[in-house]
Design a protein around this motif. Structure first.
Motif, PDB file in Angstrom:
ATOM      1  N   ARG A   4      53.867  29.930  39.878  1.00 17.81           N
ATOM      2  CA  ARG A   4      53.945  31.330  40.318  1.00 17.81           C
ATOM      3  C   ARG A   4      52.573  31.972  40.333  1.00 17.81           C
ATOM      4  NH1 ARG A   4      58.952  32.583  36.488  1.00 17.81           N
ATOM      5  NH2 ARG A   4      57.670  31.188  35.271  1.00 17.81           N
ATOM      6  N   ILE A   5      51.724  31.605  39.389  1.00 15.25           N
ATOM      7  CA  ILE A   5      50.367  32.144  39.371  1.00 15.25           C
ATOM      8  C   ILE A   5      49.574  31.581  40.542  1.00 15.25           C
ATOM      9  CG2 ILE A   5      48.212  32.219  38.058  1.00 15.25           C
ATOM     10  CD1 ILE A   5      49.953  32.235  35.518  1.00 15.25           C
ATOM     11  N   ARG A   6      49.749  30.290  40.807  1.00 17.81           N
ATOM     12  CA  ARG A   6      49.075  29.679  41.966  1.00 17.81           C
ATOM     13  C   ARG A   6      49.542  30.313  43.272  1.00 17.81           C
ATOM     14  NH1 ARG A   6      49.094  23.299  40.455  1.00 17.81           N
ATOM     15  NH2 ARG A   6      47.617  23.491  38.755  1.00 17.81           N
ATOM     16  N   ARG A   7      50.849  30.548  43.375  1.00 22.32           N
ATOM     17  CA  ARG A   7      51.389  31.163  44.589  1.00 22.32           C
ATOM     18  C   ARG A   7      50.832  32.577  44.762  1.00 22.32           C
ATOM     19  NH1 ARG A   7      57.594  31.843  44.677  1.00 22.32           N
ATOM     20  NH2 ARG A   7      57.009  33.644  43.445  1.00 22.32           N
ATOM     21  N   ALA A   8      50.730  33.331  43.673  1.00 27.29           N
ATOM     22  CA  ALA A   8      50.172  34.679  43.744  1.00 27.29           C
ATOM     23  C   ALA A   8      48.709  34.631  44.188  1.00 27.29           C
ATOM     24  CB  ALA A   8      50.297  35.377  42.393  1.00 27.29           C
ATOM     25  N   GLY A   9      47.952  33.674  43.659  1.00 30.78           N
ATOM     26  CA  GLY A   9      46.556  33.523  44.069  1.00 30.78           C
ATOM     27  C   GLY A   9      46.425  33.130  45.526  1.00 30.78           C
ATOM     28  N   LEU A  10      47.282  32.211  45.972  1.00 31.88           N
ATOM     29  CA  LEU A  10      47.251  31.781  47.367  1.00 31.88           C
ATOM     30  C   LEU A  10      47.627  32.914  48.315  1.00 31.88           C
ATOM     31  CD1 LEU A  10      46.852  29.481  49.377  1.00 31.88           C
ATOM     32  CD2 LEU A  10      49.260  28.896  49.067  1.00 31.88           C
ATOM     33  N   SER A  11      48.667  33.653  47.979  1.00 35.33           N
ATOM     34  CA  SER A  11      49.075  34.756  48.860  1.00 35.33           C
ATOM     35  C   SER A  11      48.003  35.833  48.892  1.00 35.33           C
ATOM     36  CB  SER A  11      50.425  35.330  48.432  1.00 35.33           C
ATOM     37  OG  SER A  11      50.343  35.940  47.176  1.00 35.33           O
ATOM     38  N   GLY A  12      47.361  36.114  47.750  1.00 31.67           N
ATOM     39  CA  GLY A  12      46.264  37.082  47.735  1.00 31.67           C
ATOM     40  C   GLY A  12      45.107  36.624  48.601  1.00 31.67           C
ATOM     41  N   ALA A  13      44.798  35.321  48.554  1.00 29.87           N
ATOM     42  CA  ALA A  13      43.707  34.777  49.365  1.00 29.87           C
ATOM     43  C   ALA A  13      44.023  34.888  50.848  1.00 29.87           C
ATOM     44  CB  ALA A  13      43.454  33.322  48.979  1.00 29.87           C
ATOM     45  N   VAL A  14      45.231  34.522  51.230  1.00 30.35           N
ATOM     46  CA  VAL A  14      45.607  34.538  52.650  1.00 30.35           C
ATOM     47  C   VAL A  14      45.590  35.955  53.200  1.00 30.35           C
ATOM     48  CG1 VAL A  14      47.521  34.108  54.247  1.00 30.35           C
ATOM     49  CG2 VAL A  14      46.900  32.380  52.559  1.00 30.35           C
ATOM     50  N   VAL A  15      46.211  36.873  52.489  1.00 28.82           N
ATOM     51  CA  VAL A  15      46.276  38.260  52.978  1.00 28.82           C
ATOM     52  C   VAL A  15      44.890  38.868  53.099  1.00 28.82           C
ATOM     53  CG1 VAL A  15      47.041  40.585  52.347  1.00 28.82           C
ATOM     54  CG2 VAL A  15      48.627  38.679  52.177  1.00 28.82           C
ATOM     55  N   THR A  16      44.056  38.682  52.096  1.00 24.96           N
ATOM     56  CA  THR A  16      42.716  39.264  52.130  1.00 24.96           C
ATOM     57  C   THR A  16      41.860  38.613  53.206  1.00 24.96           C
ATOM     58  OG1 THR A  16      42.924  39.642  49.763  1.00 24.96           O
ATOM     59  CG2 THR A  16      40.744  39.890  50.703  1.00 24.96           C
ATOM     60  N   ALA A  17      41.925  37.293  53.328  1.00 27.17           N
ATOM     61  CA  ALA A  17      41.129  36.596  54.344  1.00 27.17           C
ATOM     62  C   ALA A  17      41.550  37.015  55.750  1.00 27.17           C
ATOM     63  CB  ALA A  17      41.264  35.090  54.173  1.00 27.17           C
ATOM     64  N   LEU A  18      42.855  37.079  56.002  1.00 24.43           N
ATOM     65  CA  LEU A  18      43.325  37.487  57.327  1.00 24.43           C
ATOM     66  C   LEU A  18      42.919  38.919  57.654  1.00 24.43           C
ATOM     67  CD1 LEU A  18      46.871  35.873  57.615  1.00 24.43           C
ATOM     68  CD2 LEU A  18      44.802  35.306  58.912  1.00 24.43           C
ATOM     69  N   GLY A  49      36.413  36.851  51.516  1.00 23.77           N
ATOM     70  CA  GLY A  49      37.644  37.633  51.339  1.00 23.77           C
ATOM     71  C   GLY A  49      38.744  36.804  50.704  1.00 23.77           C
ATOM     72  N   GLY A  50      38.872  35.562  51.113  1.00 25.52           N
ATOM     73  CA  GLY A  50      39.884  34.677  50.531  1.00 25.52           C
ATOM     74  C   GLY A  50      39.640  34.418  49.059  1.00 25.52           C
ATOM     75  N   TRP A  51      38.385  34.209  48.685  1.00 23.01           N
ATOM     76  CA  TRP A  51      38.064  33.970  47.284  1.00 23.01           C
ATOM     77  C   TRP A  51      38.373  35.211  46.437  1.00 23.01           C
ATOM     78  CZ3 TRP A  51      34.390  35.974  43.857  1.00 23.01           C
ATOM     79  CH2 TRP A  51      34.261  35.268  42.658  1.00 23.01           C
ATOM     80  N   THR A  52      37.983  36.377  46.941  1.00 26.05           N
ATOM     81  CA  THR A  52      38.259  37.624  46.223  1.00 26.05           C
ATOM     82  C   THR A  52      39.761  37.861  46.118  1.00 26.05           C
ATOM     83  OG1 THR A  52      36.162  38.559  46.965  1.00 26.05           O
ATOM     84  CG2 THR A  52      37.843  40.110  46.213  1.00 26.05           C
ATOM     85  N   GLY A  53      40.478  37.650  47.206  1.00 22.09           N
ATOM     86  CA  GLY A  53      41.928  37.826  47.194  1.00 22.09           C
ATOM     87  C   GLY A  53      42.619  36.870  46.238  1.00 22.09           C
ATOM     88  N   ALA A  54      42.103  35.649  46.136  1.00 20.79           N
ATOM     89  CA  ALA A  54      42.682  34.681  45.201  1.00 20.79           C
ATOM     90  C   ALA A  54      42.513  35.155  43.759  1.00 20.79           C
ATOM     91  CB  ALA A  54      42.031  33.312  45.383  1.00 20.79           C
ATOM     92  N   GLN A  55      41.356  35.732  43.436  1.00 24.52           N
ATOM     93  CA  GLN A  55      41.125  36.249  42.085  1.00 24.52           C
ATOM     94  C   GLN A  55      42.067  37.408  41.773  1.00 24.52           C
ATOM     95  OE1 GLN A  55      39.036  34.537  40.085  1.00 24.52           O
ATOM     96  NE2 GLN A  55      38.847  33.264  41.885  1.00 24.52           N
ATOM     97  N   ILE A  56      42.222  38.313  42.724  1.00 22.63           N
ATOM     98  CA  ILE A  56      43.107  39.466  42.537  1.00 22.63           C
ATOM     99  C   ILE A  56      44.553  39.002  42.420  1.00 22.63           C
ATOM    100  CG2 ILE A  56      44.000  41.547  43.656  1.00 22.63           C
ATOM    101  CD1 ILE A  56      41.145  41.847  44.897  1.00 22.63           C
ATOM    102  N   GLY A  57      44.968  38.088  43.283  1.00 24.73           N
ATOM    103  CA  GLY A  57      46.332  37.567  43.238  1.00 24.73           C
ATOM    104  C   GLY A  57      46.618  36.811  41.954  1.00 24.73           C
ATOM    105  N   ARG A  58      45.647  36.034  41.481  1.00 29.15           N
ATOM    106  CA  ARG A  58      45.812  35.298  40.223  1.00 29.15           C
ATOM    107  C   ARG A  58      46.022  36.259  39.067  1.00 29.15           C
ATOM    108  NH1 ARG A  58      42.633  34.113  36.159  1.00 29.15           N
ATOM    109  NH2 ARG A  58      43.016  32.252  34.936  1.00 29.15           N
ATOM    110  N   ARG A  59      45.218  37.334  39.022  1.00 28.16           N
ATOM    111  CA  ARG A  59      45.372  38.323  37.957  1.00 28.16           C
ATOM    112  C   ARG A  59      46.754  38.970  38.023  1.00 28.16           C
ATOM    113  NH1 ARG A  59      40.860  42.137  37.988  1.00 28.16           N
ATOM    114  NH2 ARG A  59      39.856  40.454  36.901  1.00 28.16           N
ATOM    115  N   ARG A  60      47.199  39.303  39.215  1.00 34.26           N
ATOM    116  CA  ARG A  60      48.534  39.894  39.382  1.00 34.26           C
ATOM    117  C   ARG A  60      49.612  38.922  38.925  1.00 34.26           C
ATOM    118  NH1 ARG A  60      48.405  41.504  44.664  1.00 34.26           N
ATOM    119  NH2 ARG A  60      47.454  43.443  43.974  1.00 34.26           N
TER     120      ARG A  60
END
Length: 165
Positions: A4-18, A49-60
């Motif tokens: 679930r943490i990996r999924r949150a990081g991945l979704s954060g990366a995708v949304v931010t990168a896009l 953007g993807g790297w930043t989004g992954a960090q934010i998503g991981r924290r969430r």
């Protein structure tokens, strides 16, 4: 690491990168830049953007792991640090301290580390001007200055609604 943490990081990366790529391509098309410049800048922006989004998503994702079944987050409030750091945190790190208000209680976070968590019935929440004072078992666990205007009153209202004193 939990899926679930990996999924949150991945979704954060995708949304931010896009979002970053769409912004760069829109600007590049409107500015009549050569296609190769737009592509180069879009790729660079997507990576950052993807790297930043992954960090934010991981924290969430880490923060959501501590929620009990049926517990919902009512709000997250940035708390000003007790002292000024010599260098401000990088943008991808986000705020250093955050108070999370849920249907079951309050949580105090320092980035991805849970500092404390208390249920509403055990708390006494006091609005002291711009500061929020939180007492647990006759001991003050926090006197906080929140960045968002009106946050003290929002939290005090949520506390009353969910059974805190």
């Amino acid at each position: 690491m939990d899926w679930r943490i990996r999924r949150a990081g991945l979704s954060g990366a995708v949304v931010t990168a896009l979002s970053a790529v769409v912004a760069v391509v829109s600007y590049g098309a409107g500015a009549d830049l050569p296609w190769w410049v737009v592509v180069a800048v879009a790729l660079l922006t997507a990576g950052l953007g993807g790297w930043t989004g992954a960090q934010i998503g991981r924290r969430r994702g880490i923060r959501n792991e501590v929620l009990e079944p049926g517990e919902k987050v009512l709000g997250t409030y940035t708390v000003r640090p007790p002292y000024t750091e010599h260098t401000p945190p990088a943008a991808h790190e986000g705020p250093q301290y955050q108070l999370r208000v849920t249907t079951h209680g309050m949580q105090m976070w320092e980035r991805s580390a849970l500092l404390w968590r208390h249920p509403w019935p055990e708390l006494r929440v006091i609005a002291d001007g711009p500061r929020l004072r939180i007492h647990h078992e006759e001991r003050e666990v926090g006197a906080m200055l929140l960045e968002q205007p009106g946050a003290v009153h929002e939290i005090r209202h949520a506390a009353r609604r969910h059974g805190a004193n």
